[in-house]
Design a protein around this motif. Sequence first.
Motif, PDB file in Angstrom:
ATOM      1  N   UNK A 163       0.824  -1.206   0.000  1.00  0.00           N
ATOM      2  CA  UNK A 163       0.000   0.000   0.000  1.00  0.00           C
ATOM      3  C   UNK A 163       0.863   1.262   0.000  1.00  0.00           C
ATOM      4  N   UNK A 164       2.167   1.116  -0.128  1.00  0.00           N
ATOM      5  CA  UNK A 164       3.077   2.251  -0.120  1.00  0.00           C
ATOM      6  C   UNK A 164       3.341   2.739  -1.536  1.00  0.00           C
ATOM      7  N   UNK A 165       3.136   4.009  -1.765  1.00  0.00           N
ATOM      8  CA  UNK A 165       3.260   4.568  -3.110  1.00  0.00           C
ATOM      9  C   UNK A 165       4.669   4.386  -3.675  1.00  0.00           C
ATOM     10  N   UNK A 166       5.688   4.433  -2.820  1.00  0.00           N
ATOM     11  CA  UNK A 166       7.057   4.385  -3.339  1.00  0.00           C
ATOM     12  C   UNK A 166       7.484   3.001  -3.800  1.00  0.00           C
ATOM     13  N   UNK A 167       6.610   2.009  -3.680  1.00  0.00           N
ATOM     14  CA  UNK A 167       6.941   0.680  -4.188  1.00  0.00           C
ATOM     15  C   UNK A 167       6.398   0.445  -5.591  1.00  0.00           C
ATOM     16  N   UNK A 168       5.642   1.385  -6.112  1.00  0.00           N
ATOM     17  CA  UNK A 168       5.017   1.207  -7.422  1.00  0.00           C
ATOM     18  C   UNK A 168       5.893   1.809  -8.516  1.00  0.00           C
ATOM     19  N   UNK A 169       6.067   1.033  -9.577  1.00  0.00           N
ATOM     20  CA  UNK A 169       6.976   1.429 -10.641  1.00  0.00           C
ATOM     21  C   UNK A 169       6.308   2.222 -11.751  1.00  0.00           C
ATOM     22  N   UNK A 170       5.031   1.984 -11.977  1.00  0.00           N
ATOM     23  CA  UNK A 170       4.349   2.598 -13.106  1.00  0.00           C
ATOM     24  C   UNK A 170       3.134   3.379 -12.609  1.00  0.00           C
ATOM     25  N   UNK A 171       2.976   4.576 -13.170  1.00  0.00           N
ATOM     26  CA  UNK A 171       1.901   5.475 -12.752  1.00  0.00           C
ATOM     27  C   UNK A 171       1.210   6.090 -13.955  1.00  0.00           C
ATOM     28  N   UNK A 172      -0.092   6.331 -13.794  1.00  0.00           N
ATOM     29  CA  UNK A 172      -0.798   7.104 -14.791  1.00  0.00           C
ATOM     30  C   UNK A 172      -0.653   8.587 -14.503  1.00  0.00           C
ATOM     31  N   UNK A 173      -1.301   9.401 -15.340  1.00  0.00           N
ATOM     32  CA  UNK A 173      -1.166  10.852 -15.225  1.00  0.00           C
ATOM     33  C   UNK A 173      -2.136  11.435 -14.195  1.00  0.00           C
ATOM     34  N   UNK A 174      -3.107  10.657 -13.777  1.00  0.00           N
ATOM     35  CA  UNK A 174      -4.074  11.113 -12.776  1.00  0.00           C
ATOM     36  C   UNK A 174      -5.340  11.672 -13.388  1.00  0.00           C
ATOM     37  N   UNK A 175      -6.425  11.568 -12.630  1.00  0.00           N
ATOM     38  CA  UNK A 175      -7.710  12.143 -13.045  1.00  0.00           C
ATOM     39  C   UNK A 175      -8.328  12.841 -11.828  1.00  0.00           C
ATOM     40  N   UNK A 176      -8.838  14.045 -12.043  1.00  0.00           N
ATOM     41  CA  UNK A 176      -9.359  14.847 -10.936  1.00  0.00           C
ATOM     42  C   UNK A 176     -10.776  14.411 -10.583  1.00  0.00           C
ATOM     43  N   UNK A 177     -10.989  14.182  -9.289  1.00  0.00           N
ATOM     44  CA  UNK A 177     -12.320  13.925  -8.752  1.00  0.00           C
ATOM     45  C   UNK A 177     -12.618  15.024  -7.738  1.00  0.00           C
ATOM     46  N   UNK A 178     -13.701  15.759  -7.968  1.00  0.00           N
ATOM     47  CA  UNK A 178     -14.100  16.839  -7.080  1.00  0.00           C
ATOM     48  C   UNK A 178     -15.508  16.569  -6.582  1.00  0.00           C
ATOM     49  N   UNK A 179     -15.664  16.538  -5.265  1.00  0.00           N
ATOM     50  CA  UNK A 179     -16.960  16.280  -4.651  1.00  0.00           C
ATOM     51  C   UNK A 179     -17.392  17.553  -3.941  1.00  0.00           C
ATOM     52  N   UNK A 180     -18.482  18.115  -4.396  1.00  0.00           N
ATOM     53  CA  UNK A 180     -18.981  19.366  -3.837  1.00  0.00           C
ATOM     54  C   UNK A 180     -20.079  19.091  -2.823  1.00  0.00           C
ATOM     55  N   UNK A 181     -20.076  19.868  -1.752  1.00  0.00           N
ATOM     56  CA  UNK A 181     -21.125  19.723  -0.754  1.00  0.00           C
ATOM     57  C   UNK A 181     -22.314  20.630  -1.080  1.00  0.00           C
TER      58      UNK A 181
END
Length: 123
Positions: free
Chosen positions: A105-123
């Motif tokens: 579950x540690x991010x620094x053990x992962x070798x490959x990553x995507x560019x990310x996608x924004x999720x915004x939850x409004x109240x």
Amino acid sequence: QVQLVESGGGLVLAGDSLRVSCAASGRSFSGYHMAWFRQAPGKEREFVAGIGWLGSLYYADSVKGRFTISRDGARITVYLQMNSLKPEDTAVYYCAADRRQSFSTRANTYDYWGQGTQVTVSS
């Protein structure tokens, strides 16, 4: 080498549902552990959910019971179904892949990553 491309993020209201996807480009992710991480502004990247290469499922306590990770049979796409979304779920969501023997579950053990996608939850 695995190239990962996320999609499906967006702006939703608290209580809504959203599904984000992670597609492997060029090859399947068979034999890889796959995970979703998220990073909110000013915070460290944190583990959200993961699926081991044998199919075991892992969830952060903060999303257990609300989020579901799954993958397609061809091992091309990993999904994160997010239900009962809360404003604190707002973050950039990243897909990651790793071939180490044990799931992490540690991010620094992962070798490959995507560019990310924004999720915004409004109240």
